[in-house]
Design a protein around this motif. Structure first.
Motif, PDB file in Angstrom:
ATOM      1  N   LEU A  76       0.837  -1.212   0.000  1.00  0.00           N
ATOM      2  CA  LEU A  76       0.000   0.000   0.000  1.00  0.00           C
ATOM      3  C   LEU A  76       0.871   1.260   0.000  1.00  0.00           C
ATOM      4  O   LEU A  76       0.603   2.233  -0.737  1.00  0.00           O
ATOM      5  CB  LEU A  76      -0.917  -0.026   1.226  1.00  0.00           C
ATOM      6  N   VAL A  87      -6.078  -2.432  -0.510  1.00  0.00           N
ATOM      7  CA  VAL A  87      -7.029  -2.098   0.565  1.00  0.00           C
ATOM      8  C   VAL A  87      -8.133  -3.147   0.635  1.00  0.00           C
ATOM      9  O   VAL A  87      -8.553  -3.566   1.733  1.00  0.00           O
ATOM     10  CB  VAL A  87      -7.582  -0.680   0.353  1.00  0.00           C
ATOM     11  N   LEU A 123      -6.049   1.581   9.019  1.00  0.00           N
ATOM     12  CA  LEU A 123      -6.222   1.499   7.563  1.00  0.00           C
ATOM     13  C   LEU A 123      -7.204   2.552   7.083  1.00  0.00           C
ATOM     14  O   LEU A 123      -7.014   3.164   6.011  1.00  0.00           O
ATOM     15  CB  LEU A 123      -6.698   0.081   7.189  1.00  0.00           C
ATOM     16  N   LYS A 144      -8.807  -5.422   3.967  1.00  0.00           N
ATOM     17  CA  LYS A 144     -10.105  -5.413   4.638  1.00  0.00           C
ATOM     18  C   LYS A 144     -10.652  -6.826   4.815  1.00  0.00           C
ATOM     19  O   LYS A 144     -11.361  -7.112   5.805  1.00  0.00           O
ATOM     20  CB  LYS A 144     -11.102  -4.555   3.854  1.00  0.00           C
ATOM     21  N   GLU A 148      -6.456   5.359   4.334  1.00  0.00           N
ATOM     22  CA  GLU A 148      -7.323   5.449   3.144  1.00  0.00           C
ATOM     23  C   GLU A 148      -7.924   6.851   3.032  1.00  0.00           C
ATOM     24  O   GLU A 148      -7.982   7.423   1.931  1.00  0.00           O
ATOM     25  CB  GLU A 148      -8.428   4.391   3.268  1.00  0.00           C
ATOM     26  N   GLU A 194      -3.540   0.409  -5.084  1.00  0.00           N
ATOM     27  CA  GLU A 194      -4.011   0.816  -3.759  1.00  0.00           C
ATOM     28  C   GLU A 194      -5.392   0.240  -3.479  1.00  0.00           C
ATOM     29  O   GLU A 194      -5.661  -0.285  -2.391  1.00  0.00           O
ATOM     30  CB  GLU A 194      -4.040   2.337  -3.687  1.00  0.00           C
ATOM     31  N   ARG A 195      -6.256   0.355  -4.437  1.00  0.00           N
ATOM     32  CA  ARG A 195      -7.615  -0.152  -4.247  1.00  0.00           C
ATOM     33  C   ARG A 195      -7.605  -1.680  -4.008  1.00  0.00           C
ATOM     34  O   ARG A 195      -8.298  -2.185  -3.119  1.00  0.00           O
ATOM     35  CB  ARG A 195      -8.481   0.190  -5.467  1.00  0.00           C
ATOM     36  N   THR A 242       0.779   5.347   7.325  1.00  0.00           N
ATOM     37  CA  THR A 242       1.105   3.983   6.854  1.00  0.00           C
ATOM     38  C   THR A 242       2.058   3.296   7.828  1.00  0.00           C
ATOM     39  O   THR A 242       1.963   2.085   8.096  1.00  0.00           O
ATOM     40  CB  THR A 242       1.732   4.046   5.459  1.00  0.00           C
TER      41      THR A 242
END
Length: 588
Positions: A60, A97, A114, A101, A118, A93-94, A163
């Motif tokens: 990330l 993440v 997180l 999750k 985000e 990144e998407r 981060t």
């Protein structure tokens, strides 16, 4: 009935100990299973969740750095190609993440960290990245670079710091989970040690219990039993330990008491037997003395009595020859009476001597061919057979072990009796046959004479027993007694067959030679095999048969006759010649 002290039985004690041990081991096993499941869960968290999360946190950060670098490069060059890292970083990144999750559902601190990263990344893109890209496209690079200020750089540094916080949270959670794994592993080892201790303690208790409740009572019981076995039958056997061993000791003591009683009875019986033996010894001594007296009597009878008896008989016969017809009729009758009495006395003494010598004066047993004996018997009885016009026949006779003179006397007495007790106006016929029954030869002397009533079948073998007056049938009444004594001396038995339709059948047995018994058995087995085979399939089925319809084999047919009187046993049905070399002698 024995009574025992109440208490727990050995089975109950062992069952209780095993139950406690099993319950403890099952509890420990359940705890270990639960702890192992928890340890496996923590290991999964370390390996499957926190470990990948650390990698994804770094990914990330790399995606965010790619975006920031691409924006600064585009602001300098205004080349759309320089925005490719920004687009790929945004997509990475998407994806990252989304993956994170999926793994942080059980970790709220990581979720919050997180979410901060985000949100800060979204704020940076809306406040810095998008304006720089738009301005550079519209107003050029100078305008775009003017938007990249220290404030924009600080905003991105906050993302970098958030981060780092996210990575720190992931690392803390991983360390906490690893500590749980270590702790549960230590507890699992402790539980295993406890289980081993439980097994060791249970084994020790079981060994001590076996020694105290089994080995020692059994050893004591064995020592008491050995004392009894060594001869102390009055020693009472007492048991100890569990009720089962006490009951066992009581049963053994009851057996001891029974053995002691039986031994007392045996001692009494032995004393009685010793007394009886002493009496038998006295009787044996008396019998020996009696036998010596009998031998002395026989000697006197054969020497001292014979001489005056021969003298009386000789002078009476001289009187009869010299003065026959010179005196009156009564004197001749008196002289005839005297001669007849002297002769009968002489015959009686001779028969008594012969009877007493059977088994006492022996030459030893040898193999005797009864065929040869029958030839001698035929010669001895020739005069009587000529006088009575009698017919004598016999089948093939066996070879046995015995004394030939006695066996000759035996058969001669039977043949003479058959000739003597004949029916008037009927030609006397005498037939002698033999057959093998088990391990004995059964020999039959069959005639067509006057016969014997069944009620007198046993009396005729008693010495001096006569069924007829001496005027009707002469003799001393000792012939069949001699026959019985000779047969019994050879290990056999003699009897009268009362089932004959005509005449008299006297049967007696003599032990057979082992080779004859084996040959008969082999022949019987071969005959049984032959009977089981179909006659139509056997080319040798057509064989000669004897008078009874039995097939002839290589074994002597005299040993294969059926039980009971047959045609071959009767004079009327006697064959003209034996099927295996039988003999026939006829005197007319």
């Amino acid at each position: 009935m024995n009574s025992y002290r109440p208490g727990w039985t050995l089975r109950r004690r062992v069952s209780l100990l095993l139950t406690v041990v099993v319950v403890l081991l099952l509890g420990l096993a359940a705890a270990e299973a639960a702890l192992a499941a928890k340890t496996r869960q923590n290991m999964d968290a370390v390996l499957v969740k926190t470990g990948p999360l650390r990698v994804q946190g770094q990914e990330l950060l790399n995606a965010l750095l790619d975006q920031e670098t691409a924006v600064r490069g585009y602001a300098v060059s205004a080349d759309r190609a320089d925005l490719a890292p920004y687009d790929s970083g945004l997509q990475q990144e998407r994806d990252t993440v989304s993956k994170m999750k999926a793994l942080i559902g059980d970790y709220p601190d990581i979720q919050r960290a997180l979410a901060v990263v985000e949100q800060q990344a979204a704020d940076w893109r809306s406040a810095v990245a998008q304006p720089v890209i738009t301005t550079t496209e519209r107003d050029g690079t100078a305008a775009g670079q003017a938007l990249i200020t220290d404030q924009a750089r600080q905003q991105f540094e906050q993302i970098r710091a958030s981060t780092g916080v996210l990575q720190a949270e992931i690392l803390d959670e991983r360390q906490r989970t690893a500590a749980k794994v270590y702790q549960s592993s230590n507890i699992l080892v402790v539980l295993l040690i406890v289980a081993a201790v439980v097994v060791a303690v249970a084994g020790s208790v079981l060994l001590l219990s076996v020694d105290r409740m089994v080995i020692k009572p059994l050893t004591g019981l064995a020592e008491q039993v050995r004392e009894v076995a060594e001869g102390d039958y009055q020693h009472r056997i007492a048991g100890s330990g569990p009720p089962e061993f006490q009951q066992l000791a009581g049963d053994v003591d009851a057996m001891r008491q029974k053995i002691a009683r039986e031994l007392a009875e045996v001692r009494e019986a032995r004393e009685s037997i010793e007394w009886v033996n002493s009496q038998l010894q006295k009787q044996a001594e008396e019998l020996t003395r009696s036998n010596r007296d009998l031998e002395q009597f026989a000697y006197v009878a054969s020497h001292d009595l014979q001489e005056p008896l021969r003298k009386v008989a000789s002078f009476c016969q001289l009187l009869q020859r010299r003065y026959a017809g010179q005196l009156d009729e009564r004197a001749d009758q008196y002289i005839a009476f005297a001669v007849d009495g002297a002769q009968r006395m002489q015959r009686l003494i001779n028969d008594l001597l012969a009877f007493s010598r059977i088994g006492r004066l022996t030459t030893g047993f040898t193999e005797v061919d009864l065929d040869k004996v029958m030839g001698d018997v035929a010669g001895q009885t020739e005069a009587a057979r000529q006088y009575a016009d009698a017919e004598l026949t016999w089948d093939e006779m066996p070879v046995i072990r015995g004394e030939e003179p006695l066996l000759t006397n035996l058969l001669a007495n039977l043949v003479s009796n058959s000739i003597k007790f004949r029916r008037p106006d009927v030609t006397p016929k005498v037939h002698v046959s033999a057959r093998l029954v088990d391990d004995e030869w059964e020999i039959t002397c069959q005639d067509n004479g006057i016969g014997i009533e069944p009620e007198f079948a046993d009396k005729i073998f008693v010495i001096f027993q006569r069924l007829h007056a001496k005027d009707a049938y002469p003799g001393t009444g000792i012939g069949l007694a001699i026959v019985k004594k000779i047969v019994e001396y050879h290990g056999g038995r003699v009897w009268v067959d009362t089932d004959t339709d005509e005449g008299t059948a006297i049967r007696f047995t003599l032990p057979a030679l082992p080779e004859d018994v084996e040959a008969a058995r082999a022949a019987a087995e071969a005959e049984a095999v032959t009977d089981e085979e179909p006659a139509g399939d056997d080319p040798t089925a057509l064989v000669d048969t004897d008078a009874d319809g039995e097939p002839e084999t290589s074994a002597p047919t005299v040993g294969r006759q059926p039980d009971g009187p047959t045609g071959a046993d009767t004079p009327e049905a006697a064959p003209e010649h034996g099927t295996t070399g039988g003999m026939k002698e006829t005197v007319r």
